[in-house]
Write an enzyme that holds these catalytic residues in place. Structure first.
Site, PDB file in Angstrom:
ATOM      1  N   ASN A   1      41.893  43.663  51.145  1.00  0.00           N
ATOM      2  CA  ASN A   1      42.744  42.482  51.062  1.00  0.00           C
ATOM      3  C   ASN A   1      41.908  41.351  50.436  1.00  0.00           C
ATOM      4  OD1 ASN A   1      45.408  41.541  51.544  1.00  0.00           O
ATOM      5  ND2 ASN A   1      44.697  40.380  53.302  1.00  0.00           N
TER       6      ASN A   1
ATOM      7  N   ASP B   1      46.831  32.423  55.295  1.00  0.00           N
ATOM      8  CA  ASP B   1      46.632  33.535  54.359  1.00  0.00           C
ATOM      9  C   ASP B   1      45.411  33.201  53.488  1.00  0.00           C
ATOM     10  OD1 ASP B   1      46.910  35.621  52.553  1.00  0.00           O
ATOM     11  OD2 ASP B   1      49.082  35.597  52.570  1.00  0.00           O
TER      12      ASP B   1
END
Ligand code: BGC
Ligand code: CA
Length: 299
Positions: free
Chosen positions: A104, A200
């Site tokens: 990620n 995020d």
């Protein structure tokens, strides 16, 4: 006054990973699940024009500049070099043998090491980790037990590292030794959830304040290193994913967004979901993305 405008004609299913490339004055951004990396110039009309596209055979979570015109990508379960001519070369494995896990977000520190984390595709708690691609090309496991390892950044002195975990919705600050990269004490500076969305991507600006994109919250928030919210910038889309400063003076804030997770109604009410946005007048500024300084041929 802060102005938020859509600036990419393309849409990402999981639009992510904006990074300003100081070598070419282009914005790199990703569609994680499609494995697409785009390099786009900002036109005089304020729209991005894609000048180069890399398509990987696996999901791509993050990229960092490497060499004169290439990239190191955190992709699949490890690290890959992307050359300007379209060649990609596997560099090193990170989440070895971990089925259902993918790389990620990630970013380089000032020493040129590339830190990138993982998450389980099904977001199972505790299956994520944080890895570091070292200057000698080897991989170190830095942290385990994360859920959705996400935005990462450092203060200018390199002594504090911030890391978002979108699973529990936390922003953690770590004491870090800039020379070795060793982590010291850890504390959670803020926790978010519900209508605020979850932290995020993040970027630390030249004043050591954090700009954090909130997935599910349609916002970017500016926070002090202690976790106090200074500013909330709202977006016409809910899945805001990552942010980076760039443009001619480093003061344009680029923010990616995703279509992922939106039902049909939301797709109608958020026609720009999946596009990259630009924020003018935010009051922040930062240097371009830091490069990976290790070897880009497999060791
Ligand atoms: C991940 C997504 C996840 C989102 C919010 C992103 O970085 O790539 O899969 O849904 O964060 O948690
Ligand atoms: Ca992310």
């Amino acid at each position: 006054m802060t102005q938020v405008v859509a600036c990419s004609s393309e849409v990402g299913v999981l639009g992510e990973g904006v990074r300003w490339d100081g070598r070419s004055d282009r914005l790199a951004w990703l569609d994680i699940t499609s494995g697409v990396v785009r390099e786009a110039a900002l036109g005089p009309d304020g729209w991005l024009r894609t000048e180069r596209t890399h398509t990987l055979d696996r999901p791509v979570g993050a990229v960092a500049p490497a060499g004169p015109d290439g990239w190191v990508a955190a992709a699949g379960r490890g690290f890959v070099h992307l050359a300007a001519d379209g060649t990609s070369t596997d560099l090193a494995e990170a989440a070895v043998g971990q089925a259902g896990v993918r790389m990620n977000d990630g970013s380089c520190d000032r020493q040129g090491r590339f830190w990138a984390g993982t998450m389980a595709e099904d977001e199972s708690p505790g299956r994520g980790a944080l890895y570091r691609l070292e200057l000698d090309g080897t991989v170190t496991t830095v942290l385990e037990g994360l859920t959705i390892s996400n935005g990462i950044g450092w203060t200018a002195d390199g002594r504090t590292m911030f890391l978002n975990d979108s699973g529990p919705g936390t922003i953690d600050a770590f004491v870090v030794d800039p020379a070795s990269g060793d982590l010291g004490s850890r504390r959670t500076i803020a926790t978010f959830g519900g209508d605020d969305g979850v932290p995020d991507g993040l970027v630390v600006d030249e004043e050591d304040t954090l700009w954090v994109a909130f997935y599910g919250g349609g916002a970017v928030r500016r926070l002090t290193p202690a976790g106090d919210v200074l500013l909330t910038v709202r977006f016409p889309v809910s899945q805001t994913t990552a942010c980076a400063f760039g443009g001619a003076d480093g003061a344009t804030l680029f923010v990616s967004s995703a279509l992922q997770g939106l039902d049909e109604g939301a797709r109608v009410s958020e026609p720009d979901a999946g596009r990259v946005f630009r924020v003018e007048g935010s009051g922040g500024r930062a240097a371009p993305a830091l490069p990976y300084l290790g070897p880009v041929a497999p060791g």
